[in-house]
Design an enzyme around this catalytic site. Structure first.
Site, PDB file in Angstrom:
ATOM      1  N   LYS A 140       0.854  -1.201   0.000  1.00 42.61           N
ATOM      2  CA  LYS A 140       0.000   0.000   0.000  1.00 42.61           C
ATOM      3  C   LYS A 140       0.877   1.234   0.000  1.00 42.61           C
ATOM      4  O   LYS A 140       1.919   1.272   0.664  1.00 42.61           O
ATOM      5  CB  LYS A 140      -0.886   0.009   1.249  1.00 42.61           C
ATOM      6  CG  LYS A 140      -1.887   1.141   1.322  1.00 42.61           C
ATOM      7  CD  LYS A 140      -2.952   1.101   0.237  1.00 42.61           C
ATOM      8  CE  LYS A 140      -4.061   0.160   0.495  1.00 42.61           C
ATOM      9  NZ  LYS A 140      -5.142   0.174  -0.493  1.00 42.61           N
TER      10      LYS A 140
ATOM     11  N   GLY B  84     -25.927   0.878   1.344  1.00 40.41           N
ATOM     12  CA  GLY B  84     -25.048   1.602   0.424  1.00 40.41           C
ATOM     13  C   GLY B  84     -25.199   1.099  -0.999  1.00 40.41           C
ATOM     14  O   GLY B  84     -24.679   0.035  -1.346  1.00 40.41           O
TER      15      GLY B  84
END
Ligand code: NAI
Length: 345
Positions: A80, A173
């Site tokens: 990351k 969502g």
């Protein structure tokens, strides 16, 4: 001139802090593990107020990526990059400079999109390195749709285990993934309940999918067969789990469990939980297969999410152990059980 400092003493293979005064670039690159192959990881850019939370995100998210790629049986590891956004950042030049750093890693880190990055940012990285996902080419397809298809395969395994044929599914969502998932379920003729803090998105789901809209406060506790969290992390917690009225929790959101104990609590309540990084791996599977393996199509790999979920459920039942802990064990057995083959960074 970029200054790169290696931070040692972590369980990660490499953690670099970098700073380039000319462009304002500053941040961290964490390569957690490459035993199985190059570390895949998004580039996250946020206005972090200090170094520590940025470093902490890079460490935590790169580790999570190792587990996700390992369980998905990809020839990849986890990484990351976290960039710190600030007023003096010369964005395009900074991303290009970051690309040079990625290039220096010689293919050990393969960068992709994440929170805060735009296609132009990735194009800038790509000008400096080939180790970066670039585009939305027609052959690649829609990553969110692939994620939704993967969630559906995990959900099928959960439904089979629970003996449910015509579920009522509540989606928290209806953004990119939630809406694709809704379409898949609608085509299957299932009853849908949706909630979104964006009212327009909820109305679109009502109109296009015949879904019943409830408020964001109600969705977690509504009566349903499957609850699909497709918005936020940590929605399964000590407050929500006792109030759930569902038989299955299976969605796309990352870090659904606030803690491993919440997975234990779901098991205790007899609620089937699809581990988040098992269920939502469809997008990363497609990205890895397209960019690293050059595959035209990932449908069969996505279907294997069903078998993986089934295996996790079988082991969970046999050992009376939460599905989340079983998934972690299986992932660890894979990435820790492989002899590293490393090129020098
Ligand atoms: P998105 O931003 O397109 O959709 C999220 C939706 O959730 C938005 O419509 C937003 O308004 C809504 N939302 C936010 N807070 C809410 C609340 N409290 N109650 C109800 N709705 C709420 O994001 P996307 O891409 O659909 O991703 C959804 C989740 O899946 C995220 O947690 C993401 O990290 C995860 N994920 C996404 C992947 C992808 O391929 N896009 C891959 C793997 C995980």
């Amino acid at each position: 001139m970029t200054v790169i400092r290696e931070i040692s003493g972590q369980e990660h293979e490499h953690v670099f802090q970098f700073q380039d005064d000319a462009t304002g670039l500053t941040g961290f690159l964490a390569i957690h593990n490459t035993n199985l192959g190059p570390a895949l990881g998004g580039i996250r850019i946020r206005p972090y107020r200090a170094d520590l939370p940025a470093l902490s995100d890079a460490l935590r998210l790169s580790r999570a990526m190792t587990y996700k790629t390992a369980l998905a049986e990809l020839p990849c590891g986890g990484g990351k990059a976290v960039l710190i956004d600030h007023h003096d950042l010369r964005r395009e030049a900074a991303f290009e400079e970051f690309g040079r750093l990625v290039d220096l890693c010689g293919g050990q880190f393969f960068a992709g999109p994440d929170v805060g990055t735009w296609p132009e940012d990735l194009q800038a990285v790509r000008r400096a390195t080939k180790y970066c996902a670039e585009d939305s080419s027609p052959e690649l397809g829609d990553i969110a749709e692939h994620t939704a298809i993967g969630v559906w395969h995990a959900m099928r395994a959960c439904l089979d285990a629970a003996g449910i044929q015509h579920p009522r599914v509540a989606i928290q969502g209806v953004g990119n993934v939630g809406m694709h998932l809704g379409r898949i379920l609608h085509r299957g003729g299932f009853e849908l309940i949706v909630a979104d803090i964006d009212r327009d998105r909820a109305s679109t789901a009502a109109q296009d999918l015949g879904a019943r809209v409830v408020s964001p406060d109600e969705i977690l506790t509504c009566q349903c067969d499957v609850l699909a969290p497709c918005a936020l992390g940590a929605v399964m917690n000590m407050y929500s789990v006792p109030k759930l009225q569902t038989k299955i929790v299976c969605g796309s959101a990352n870090n659904v469990l606030a803690s491993p104990e919440d997975g234990d609590a779901l098991l205790k309540r007899g609620i089937i939980y699809a581990p988040d990084y098992l269920a939502n791996a469809g997008g990363v599977i497609r990205g890895a297969e397209y960019y690293l393996l050059g595959l035209q199509d990932s449908r069969s790999s996505l279907m294997r999410i069903y078998d993986r979920m089934k295996r996790v459920l079988d082991l969970s039942r046999e050992r009376n152990c939460s599905t989340a802990r079983i998934a972690d064990e299986l992932a660890e057995a894979r990435w820790k059980g492989v002899q590293p083959v490393r090129a020098p960074v």
